[in-house]
Design an enzyme around this catalytic site. Structure first.
Site, PDB file in Angstrom:
ATOM      1  N   HIS A   1      30.428  53.268  47.458  1.00 42.66           N
ATOM      2  CA  HIS A   1      31.623  53.157  46.621  1.00 42.66           C
ATOM      3  C   HIS A   1      32.819  53.854  47.278  1.00 42.66           C
ATOM      4  CE1 HIS A   1      33.644  53.140  42.543  1.00 42.66           C
ATOM      5  NE2 HIS A   1      34.335  54.086  43.161  1.00 42.66           N
ATOM      6  N   GLU A   2      32.630  55.116  47.652  1.00 39.43           N
ATOM      7  CA  GLU A   2      33.757  55.865  48.231  1.00 39.43           C
ATOM      8  C   GLU A   2      34.151  55.293  49.586  1.00 39.43           C
ATOM      9  OE1 GLU A   2      35.374  57.688  46.373  1.00 39.43           O
ATOM     10  OE2 GLU A   2      33.884  57.856  44.783  1.00 39.43           O
TER      11      GLU A   2
ATOM     12  N   HIS B   1      39.759  50.467  52.239  1.00 41.06           N
ATOM     13  CA  HIS B   1      41.028  49.989  51.688  1.00 41.06           C
ATOM     14  C   HIS B   1      42.197  50.718  52.354  1.00 41.06           C
ATOM     15  CE1 HIS B   1      42.984  48.544  47.631  1.00 41.06           C
ATOM     16  NE2 HIS B   1      43.392  47.861  48.671  1.00 41.06           N
TER      17      HIS B   1
END
Length: 686
Positions: free
Chosen positions: A476-477, A483
């Site tokens: 997730h991180e 991004h």
């Protein structure tokens, strides 16, 4: 030679040891002075000299002079907090807040930017520059730039107060959490706790001077890697109750009580909205997010609640029935200290899966290597440890570099900080350090960021062995980090993860999907001693549990979203009891509880740990989960490791930041608007 202003050096690899507390205030003063001179230069431009570069682009550069060093200060407070740092940060905070909040309330600057926007020739601007102009002017208007002088002054005062009060809120949570420890002098009292967690508790106690090798003592704290296994596995209900009551007491009562701060923060946020002629704080905050307004966000929460409620009630009943079959009597409510324990007992009974069987297959080094291989294949990048390792703030922190596979260009570097420390805040997060800027060749200079968490640390000679949920957190991180590192937007305020808050979780949450697929798991889920992949039978058990308790977990997120909206829309800060109000507003969202259990709101830093954060936006997690489940169907149909699909995701979603509206970016990748069905299917609701 050490710089006299270490927070202002701009080094790509920061010399963290030089960032000492005594430099914070003078460095911030220096940065603000430089930034003010740049802003004054914009204000003094004649109308005939107005260009994009010396107005809008110059303003962002001026702002960055302050944001860059302050980001380092803020990160250190999260990663390596200590009294001298806290004191220095507290002295500098009012200055930074006053400077930053004054920018969009500066009438001369706003007038000059408006004039520049009128005079600039649209044909000479790129589409990204046009959006940058629109977004900047909207920032000014949303902040109150066009309001009367007395209103602007009060808005600036509120910004100052919110910065100070939310900082105090976070400090109270950290200090209150660290005040508690439970020392257990018998392993029998922790019966049920897996051996790895028991050994971690023993070593933690030894490190704190408790017990000996011959007479071991076990230390339990309120940090998640310590507390959660006890609540989930330990048979002693009285101990679970004691620990959870201590957990709910964090920042609740005494000098570190956050109750009053919550009231003050909510009231200040409402005053902000009133001064800006907004219907409510949520309406103001959401006006530039995908939901657009409070009504839409609340309708989304309530619609998902209605879809989830039948399965949720069924899952609660299943746990209560199972508990009754074990103890001989049936309760009407699931006590909070029993919920995780009996849920885990039911899961083990139903699926014959002990998660301790999985942990040897999830050593952190292997998980990271597999993650790097997977994202390398999908997104055309190569990731390697930087050699020699640059200086970090803690010996367990590692540094990696990311290069574009086709061109070899250095896209960025990042730090990983995975293990808990008492001077480190809880949870997991990504932070950007540097947003690269265009060079002579037109490419951006390398970006820099970090990902942090509070995972199970290595025990003895073993590597860190993660739970499957912790593996999901790592993925997730890393999605957030990608991004940031893969952005091609040249303006810092629009690059990477600086997107609408209900869109920002798409790149992170979609990554979790690869943690459930055999093809991707085989890249990293290898036994740390034998190198063997997860056996088919064990993998089948893991997958069979994916929907176990899914409705309960979804309802928990919806409860937080409803709680968030109710507090900001309906809570009477002068009259309402905080816990009674939240109980009434989340009726039908909460599992049946014993009376008198307080809310976790006093340590809910997502809502009150910063001036905005997730306030009025906690629904975003579930909103983005609709997006990620839907978007992942493309990978499922075209290939989980299909480079063509991955590169399309990279170029349409990851690279574009806020250069386009999120709705457009999503349609660019999927060819249509999002559909909720894939999420409902994933968690077994259809």
């Amino acid at each position: 030679m050490q710089s006299s202003h270490p927070f202002l050096t701009g080094d790509f690899y920061t010399l963290w040891s030089t960032l000492t507390a005594d430099h914070i205030e003078p460095d911030i003063d220096n940065a603000i002075a430089m930034a003010r001179s740049l802003i004054e230069a914009i204000e003094q431009l004649s109308d005939g000299d107005l260009r994009f570069e010396n107005t809008f682009a110059a303003l962002e550069e001026a702002t960055y002079f302050v944001l860059d060093p302050w980001q380092k200060v803020d990160l250190l407070s999260s990663l390596n907090d200590h009294p001298a740092l806290r004191e220095a940060q507290g002295k500098a905070l009012p200055k930074v807040t006053a400077f930053l909040s004054a920018i969009p309330l500066n009438p001369a600057l706003f007038s000059k930017l408006n004039e520049a926007a009128k005079r600039l020739n649209p044909s000479s601007l790129s589409e990204t520059q046009k959006r940058f102009i629109e977004e900047t002017l909207r920032d000014f208007k949303d902040a109150g730039a066009d309001k009367p002088t007395e209103v602007r002054q009060r808005l600036q005062e509120i910004a100052q107060l919110l910065s100070e009060k939310t900082k105090t809120f976070s400090e109270n949570v950290l200090d209150s959490t660290n005040q508690y420890e439970k020392l257990v002098d018998s392993a029998t009292a922790l019966d049920g706790l897996p051996a790895s967690f028991l050994e971690a508790a023993r070593l933690d106690a030894l490190a704190k001077g408790h017990g000996t090798e011959e007479l071991p003592v076990y230390r339990i704290t309120l940090h998640a890697p310590s507390l959660q296994p006890v609540l989930r596995y330990v048979h002693d209900g009285a101990l679970r109750k004691e620990l959870l009551e201590a957990y709910f007491a964090v920042a609740n009562g005494g000098p570190l009580d956050n109750t009053g701060l919550i009231r003050e923060i909510i009231e200040l946020r409402r005053e902000q909205a009133r001064l800006l002629a907004q219907p409510s704080f949520p309406d103001w905050i959401l006006s530039r997010r995908m939901a657009r307004d409070a009504r839409t966000a609340l309708a989304f929460i309530e619609d998902m609640h209605a879809r989830t409620l039948p399965a949720y009630q069924q899952q609660i009943d299943e746990i209560l029935d199972f508990k009754a079959s074990c103890v001989g009597t049936r309760d009407d409510s699931l006590l909070p200290w029993d919920a995780a324990y009996w849920s885990e007992r039911l899961r083990q009974d139903r699926y014959d899966l002990d998660e301790e069987e999985l942990r040897p297959y999830f050593s952190l080094p292997s998980v990271e290597n597999g993650l790097f291989q997977l994202t390398g294949t999908l997104f055309g990048i190569d990731i390697h440890a930087v050699e020699p390792q640059p200086e970090t703030w803690d010996p367990q922190v590692k540094v990696y570099s990311v290069h574009d596979r086709s061109s070899g260009r250095h896209l960025g570097s990042f730090y990983t900080d995975w293990f808990p420390r008492e001077n480190k805040r809880s949870g997991a997060w990504m932070s950007d350090l540097i947003s690269g800027q265009p060079g002579p060749d037109g490419h951006l200079s390398p970006h820099s960021g970090l990902i942090a968490g509070n995972m199970n640390a290595p025990v003895g000679n073993k590597p860190a062995l993660l739970t499957h949920a912790e593996v999901e957190t790592v993925f997730h991180e890393f999605g957030h980090l990608l991004h940031h590192l893969l952005t091609t937007v040249p303006y810092r305020s629009m690059s990477g993860a600086k997107v609408a808050w209900d869109f920002v979780e798409l790149p992170s949450q979609i990554m979790e999907n690869w943690c459930w697929e055999r093809e991707s798991l085989d890249l990293f889920a290898r036994h740390y001693e034998t190198g063997q992949p997860i056996p088919d039978e064990l993998f089948a058990k893991l997958v069979s549990t994916r929907q176990f308790g899914a409705a309960r977990l979804q309802m928990r997120q919806l409860e937080f979203g409803k709680m968030d909206m109710a507090l900001h829309l309906l809570f009477d800060t002068k009259k309402d009891d905080l816990d009674d109000f939240l109980r009434s507003q989340t009726e039908g969202y909460r599992q049946p509880m014993a009376p008198g259990i307080p809310s976790l709101i006093r340590f809910f830093s997502h809502l009150f740990g910063s001036p905005v954060g997730y306030a009025s936006g906690y629904y975003s997690y579930k909103w983005a989960e609709v997006l990620d489940a839907d978007a992942f169907t493309r990978f499922q149909s075209e290939g989980l490791l299909n480079p063509e699909t991955g590169m399309h995701f990279r170029h349409s979603i990851l690279a574009n930041g806020n250069a386009k509206a999120p709705e457009l970016l999503y349609r660019e990748f999927m060819g249509r608007d999002p559909e909720p069905t894939p999420l409902l299917e994933r968690i077994g609701l259809v």
